[in-house]
Design a protein around this motif. Structure first.
Motif, PDB file in Angstrom:
ATOM      1  N   PHE A 323       0.832  -1.205   0.000  1.00  0.00           N
ATOM      2  CA  PHE A 323       0.000   0.000   0.000  1.00  0.00           C
ATOM      3  C   PHE A 323       0.867   1.256   0.000  1.00  0.00           C
ATOM      4  O   PHE A 323       0.578   2.230  -0.712  1.00  0.00           O
ATOM      5  CB  PHE A 323      -0.931   0.006   1.213  1.00  0.00           C
ATOM      6  CG  PHE A 323      -1.941  -1.112   1.228  1.00  0.00           C
ATOM      7  CD1 PHE A 323      -2.418  -1.655   0.056  1.00  0.00           C
ATOM      8  CD2 PHE A 323      -2.401  -1.633   2.433  1.00  0.00           C
ATOM      9  CE1 PHE A 323      -3.343  -2.688   0.062  1.00  0.00           C
ATOM     10  CE2 PHE A 323      -3.335  -2.661   2.451  1.00  0.00           C
ATOM     11  CZ  PHE A 323      -3.798  -3.195   1.267  1.00  0.00           C
ATOM     12  N   LYS A 324       1.933   1.237   0.786  1.00  0.00           N
ATOM     13  CA  LYS A 324       2.828   2.392   0.826  1.00  0.00           C
ATOM     14  C   LYS A 324       3.526   2.590  -0.520  1.00  0.00           C
ATOM     15  O   LYS A 324       3.676   3.727  -1.001  1.00  0.00           O
ATOM     16  CB  LYS A 324       3.866   2.213   1.931  1.00  0.00           C
ATOM     17  CG  LYS A 324       3.289   2.195   3.338  1.00  0.00           C
ATOM     18  CD  LYS A 324       4.370   1.887   4.362  1.00  0.00           C
ATOM     19  CE  LYS A 324       3.826   1.791   5.765  1.00  0.00           C
ATOM     20  NZ  LYS A 324       4.871   1.437   6.763  1.00  0.00           N
ATOM     21  N   LEU A 325       3.951   1.484  -1.132  1.00  0.00           N
ATOM     22  CA  LEU A 325       4.682   1.568  -2.392  1.00  0.00           C
ATOM     23  C   LEU A 325       3.790   2.059  -3.530  1.00  0.00           C
ATOM     24  O   LEU A 325       4.220   2.835  -4.382  1.00  0.00           O
ATOM     25  CB  LEU A 325       5.264   0.190  -2.719  1.00  0.00           C
ATOM     26  CG  LEU A 325       6.271   0.082  -3.853  1.00  0.00           C
ATOM     27  CD1 LEU A 325       7.487   0.967  -3.585  1.00  0.00           C
ATOM     28  CD2 LEU A 325       6.707  -1.370  -4.034  1.00  0.00           C
ATOM     29  N   SER A 326       2.540   1.620  -3.554  1.00  0.00           N
ATOM     30  CA  SER A 326       1.652   1.950  -4.667  1.00  0.00           C
ATOM     31  C   SER A 326       0.882   3.252  -4.469  1.00  0.00           C
ATOM     32  O   SER A 326       0.568   3.944  -5.443  1.00  0.00           O
ATOM     33  CB  SER A 326       0.658   0.817  -4.902  1.00  0.00           C
ATOM     34  OG  SER A 326      -0.111   0.563  -3.738  1.00  0.00           O
ATOM     35  N   LEU A 327       0.574   3.606  -3.215  1.00  0.00           N
ATOM     36  CA  LEU A 327      -0.256   4.781  -2.950  1.00  0.00           C
ATOM     37  C   LEU A 327       0.517   5.964  -2.372  1.00  0.00           C
ATOM     38  O   LEU A 327      -0.029   7.057  -2.253  1.00  0.00           O
ATOM     39  CB  LEU A 327      -1.392   4.417  -1.992  1.00  0.00           C
ATOM     40  CG  LEU A 327      -2.339   3.297  -2.440  1.00  0.00           C
ATOM     41  CD1 LEU A 327      -3.395   3.045  -1.380  1.00  0.00           C
ATOM     42  CD2 LEU A 327      -2.991   3.627  -3.775  1.00  0.00           C
ATOM     43  N   GLY A 328       1.760   5.746  -1.988  1.00  0.00           N
ATOM     44  CA  GLY A 328       2.553   6.824  -1.426  1.00  0.00           C
ATOM     45  C   GLY A 328       1.971   7.333  -0.120  1.00  0.00           C
ATOM     46  O   GLY A 328       1.494   6.557   0.709  1.00  0.00           O
ATOM     47  N   GLU A 329       1.977   8.648   0.067  1.00  0.00           N
ATOM     48  CA  GLU A 329       1.490   9.235   1.314  1.00  0.00           C
ATOM     49  C   GLU A 329       0.014   8.960   1.554  1.00  0.00           C
ATOM     50  O   GLU A 329      -0.455   8.969   2.695  1.00  0.00           O
ATOM     51  CB  GLU A 329       1.757  10.745   1.319  1.00  0.00           C
ATOM     52  CG  GLU A 329       3.228  11.112   1.453  1.00  0.00           C
ATOM     53  CD  GLU A 329       3.838  10.544   2.729  1.00  0.00           C
ATOM     54  OE1 GLU A 329       3.218  10.688   3.815  1.00  0.00           O
ATOM     55  OE2 GLU A 329       4.926   9.958   2.649  1.00  0.00           O
ATOM     56  N   ARG A 330      -0.738   8.709   0.466  1.00  0.00           N
ATOM     57  CA  ARG A 330      -2.169   8.439   0.631  1.00  0.00           C
ATOM     58  C   ARG A 330      -2.398   7.186   1.478  1.00  0.00           C
ATOM     59  O   ARG A 330      -3.449   7.071   2.144  1.00  0.00           O
ATOM     60  CB  ARG A 330      -2.821   8.263  -0.742  1.00  0.00           C
ATOM     61  CG  ARG A 330      -4.325   7.993  -0.699  1.00  0.00           C
ATOM     62  CD  ARG A 330      -5.081   9.139  -0.065  1.00  0.00           C
ATOM     63  NE  ARG A 330      -6.536   8.941  -0.125  1.00  0.00           N
ATOM     64  CZ  ARG A 330      -7.415   9.665   0.545  1.00  0.00           C
ATOM     65  NH1 ARG A 330      -6.990  10.653   1.323  1.00  0.00           N
ATOM     66  NH2 ARG A 330      -8.705   9.425   0.434  1.00  0.00           N
ATOM     67  N   ALA A 331      -1.459   6.274   1.481  1.00  0.00           N
ATOM     68  CA  ALA A 331      -1.602   5.042   2.265  1.00  0.00           C
ATOM     69  C   ALA A 331      -1.789   5.333   3.750  1.00  0.00           C
ATOM     70  O   ALA A 331      -2.455   4.566   4.459  1.00  0.00           O
ATOM     71  CB  ALA A 331      -0.392   4.139   2.056  1.00  0.00           C
ATOM     72  N   TYR A 332      -1.203   6.425   4.218  1.00  0.00           N
ATOM     73  CA  TYR A 332      -1.310   6.772   5.634  1.00  0.00           C
ATOM     74  C   TYR A 332      -2.619   7.499   5.958  1.00  0.00           C
ATOM     75  O   TYR A 332      -2.960   7.676   7.129  1.00  0.00           O
ATOM     76  CB  TYR A 332      -0.136   7.655   6.046  1.00  0.00           C
ATOM     77  CG  TYR A 332       1.195   6.950   5.990  1.00  0.00           C
ATOM     78  CD1 TYR A 332       1.658   6.200   7.076  1.00  0.00           C
ATOM     79  CD2 TYR A 332       1.985   7.010   4.846  1.00  0.00           C
ATOM     80  CE1 TYR A 332       2.876   5.548   7.016  1.00  0.00           C
ATOM     81  CE2 TYR A 332       3.210   6.362   4.782  1.00  0.00           C
ATOM     82  CZ  TYR A 332       3.650   5.629   5.869  1.00  0.00           C
ATOM     83  OH  TYR A 332       4.858   4.979   5.807  1.00  0.00           O
ATOM     84  N   GLU A 333      -3.344   7.915   4.947  1.00  0.00           N
ATOM     85  CA  GLU A 333      -4.549   8.719   5.148  1.00  0.00           C
ATOM     86  C   GLU A 333      -5.840   7.932   4.972  1.00  0.00           C
ATOM     87  O   GLU A 333      -6.879   8.320   5.519  1.00  0.00           O
ATOM     88  CB  GLU A 333      -4.549   9.898   4.161  1.00  0.00           C
ATOM     89  CG  GLU A 333      -3.336  10.803   4.293  1.00  0.00           C
ATOM     90  CD  GLU A 333      -3.196  11.754   3.109  1.00  0.00           C
ATOM     91  OE1 GLU A 333      -2.337  12.657   3.197  1.00  0.00           O
ATOM     92  OE2 GLU A 333      -3.925  11.601   2.105  1.00  0.00           O
ATOM     93  N   VAL A 334      -5.794   6.869   4.199  1.00  0.00           N
ATOM     94  CA  VAL A 334      -7.011   6.145   3.840  1.00  0.00           C
ATOM     95  C   VAL A 334      -7.280   5.019   4.839  1.00  0.00           C
ATOM     96  O   VAL A 334      -6.360   4.307   5.246  1.00  0.00           O
ATOM     97  CB  VAL A 334      -6.904   5.593   2.396  1.00  0.00           C
ATOM     98  CG1 VAL A 334      -5.769   4.610   2.259  1.00  0.00           C
ATOM     99  CG2 VAL A 334      -8.205   4.946   1.952  1.00  0.00           C
ATOM    100  N   PRO A 335      -8.531   4.835   5.288  1.00  0.00           N
ATOM    101  CA  PRO A 335      -8.823   3.726   6.195  1.00  0.00           C
ATOM    102  C   PRO A 335      -8.700   2.370   5.498  1.00  0.00           C
ATOM    103  O   PRO A 335      -9.038   2.229   4.322  1.00  0.00           O
ATOM    104  CB  PRO A 335     -10.268   3.999   6.633  1.00  0.00           C
ATOM    105  CG  PRO A 335     -10.836   4.904   5.610  1.00  0.00           C
ATOM    106  CD  PRO A 335      -9.700   5.701   5.063  1.00  0.00           C
ATOM    107  N   VAL A 336      -8.202   1.405   6.247  1.00  0.00           N
ATOM    108  CA  VAL A 336      -7.977   0.036   5.773  1.00  0.00           C
ATOM    109  C   VAL A 336      -8.650  -0.902   6.768  1.00  0.00           C
ATOM    110  O   VAL A 336      -8.648  -0.639   7.970  1.00  0.00           O
ATOM    111  CB  VAL A 336      -6.463  -0.293   5.720  1.00  0.00           C
ATOM    112  CG1 VAL A 336      -6.220  -1.681   5.164  1.00  0.00           C
ATOM    113  CG2 VAL A 336      -5.695   0.764   4.928  1.00  0.00           C
TER     114      VAL A 336
END
Length: 419
Positions: A323-336
């Motif tokens: 998720f971090k590799l593909s979404l960048g900073e957005r990975a830290y913002e989006v609920p999972v």
């Protein structure tokens, strides 16, 4: 990729039969994992599973159908009937050659095959077996495509009919394949989804051998703990989800209610290891990136991630990295979140069950939680929505799957509409 609409949904899942009951369970954060009751598991390392309380005759199957069909086929047919009725589509007015079926399963008719082996071999005492003791349906149990055939008979499909068996990504891959049948013009309507009934001695023994399943037998409800520091493996599950897929424009033209639109789907594989995953998450990240390109969706547009979240240490770390590799900073913002914490891991079926969860999250604007997540693994440092569901504005969902053999799949669903 032309948008494909999900206009009907049927679900058989642990804790509830029917799409509404399924959503009620996962939205409430309740778990359906418990001690195995389908067979005597006393000698096994892992003795917990997520079983379906399923009475085939109560749910509309006749005595002859029950005798003919494996449990996995029974699940799929009940789901198909619910999805067809839910869609509002008059199937008898669609040309049979324009109706297709794409069904996924990892282990096919395992339950019936094992039961027949026990009988024919006299509980393993005989290497040479007398076929006179076999039931007439044995050949069908050995051919996984019979699962798709049962659904095809149910909906009158005479177009493309396929059984997709790609392990734990089969439920995503089958729906992706079904969507492509529509976009390429091979079918106007496709029943797509997956089914699995793997809770049996042979399946449990296989996962025991590689220590993949949770040994937390004293706490069945808390045994599935994706992303938690104290997780010990996944909990085996069973179930099915089947969808009615149509071209989104045609669905809107007929006034259909649309749960979600399939905006993009992609797969990736590797030759790294049969059961292992690279910690950097590159393979899954490549599948996600390809899906976003096809969907014409940016990382910033993803509002919720329905994770594979199996609860094994290597998968949860691999997925977090992806998720971090593909979404960048957005990975830290989006609920999972991972619904496997509540309904277990039903192998080939779970990808479709997770599509159902994703579509219902879009419909209800609620993100289901990750149950049993009390102490997050420091290496899993994203927003995993612990314990309690969350109201959240959601227009696009990323749902992903990962399977033995290096299979990695990803799909983007967009918000549908209700008429």
């Amino acid at each position: 990729m032309t948008a494909v609409a999900i206009t009907g949904m049927g679900v058989v899942a642990p804790g509830g039969i029917g799409a509404k009951q399924f959503w009620d369970l996962i939205a409430s954060g309740r778990t359906a994992t418990r001690a195995i009751s389908l067979f005597d598991a006393s000698g096994f390392r892992s003795r917990v599973a997520a079983e379906c309380d399923f009475d085939p005759q109560f749910h509309g199957l006749g005595a002859q159908e029950v005798r003919r069909m494996d449990r996995a086929a029974q699940f799929a047919v009940v789901c198909a009937r619910e999805a067809m009725a839910d869609s509002g589509l008059e199937f008898d007015r669609v040309a049979p050659a324009r109706i297709g079926v794409s069904l996924g399963s990892a282990v096919g008719c395992t339950t019936s095959l094992e039961q027949e082996y026990v009988v024919l071999s006299d509980s393993g005492a005989n290497w040479l077996m007398d076929p006179a003791y076999a039931v007439p349906q044995l050949y069908g149990y050995m051919v996984p495509s019979t699962l798709a055939v049962e659904v095809a008979w149910e909906c009158g499909a005479e177009g493309p009919v396929a059984l997709i068996s790609t392990g734990c990504t089969a439920g995503l891959d089958s729906v992706g394949h079904g969507a492509r049948l529509i976009t390429e013009g091979s079918a106007d309507v496709v029943l797509a989804g997956a089914t699995e009934a793997p809770i049996s001695p042979i399946t449990s023994a296989c996962f025991d051998a590689i220590r993949a399943t949770s040994p937390d037998n004293d706490d069945p409800g808390g045994a599935s703990r994706p992303f938690d520091r104290n997780r010990h493996g996944f909990v085996l599950g069973e179930g099915s989800a089947v969808f009615v897929l149509e071209d989104a424009a045609k669905a809107q033209a007929r006034g259909a209610r649309v749960y979600a639109e399939i905006l993009g789907f992609a797969r990736h594989s590797n030759g790294f290891h049969m059961t292992g995953l690279r910690p950097d998450g590159r393979e899954l990240a490549e599948a996600i990136a390809a899906t976003l390109r096809l969907a014409r969706v940016a990382p910033a547009d993803i509002d919720y991630i329905n994770a594979h979240g199996s609860g094994t240490k290597q998968n949860d770390r691999h997925e977090t990295a992806a998720f971090k590799l593909s979404l960048g900073e957005r990975a830290y913002e989006v609920p999972v979140s991972s619904i496997k914490s509540m309904v277990g891991h039903s192998l080939g079926a779970i990808g479709s069950i997770e599509i159902a969860a994703s579509a219902l999250a879009l419909t209800n604007q609620v993100v289901p939680p990750t149950a049993n997540l009390h102490e997050p693994d420091p290496e899993c440092d994203l927003d995993y929505v612990p314990l309690i569901s969350r109201e959240h504005r959601t227009n696009a969902v990323l749902t992903v799957g990962s399977g033995f053999g290096g299979f990695q799949s990803a799909m983007v669903l967009g918000k549908g509409y209700r008429l």
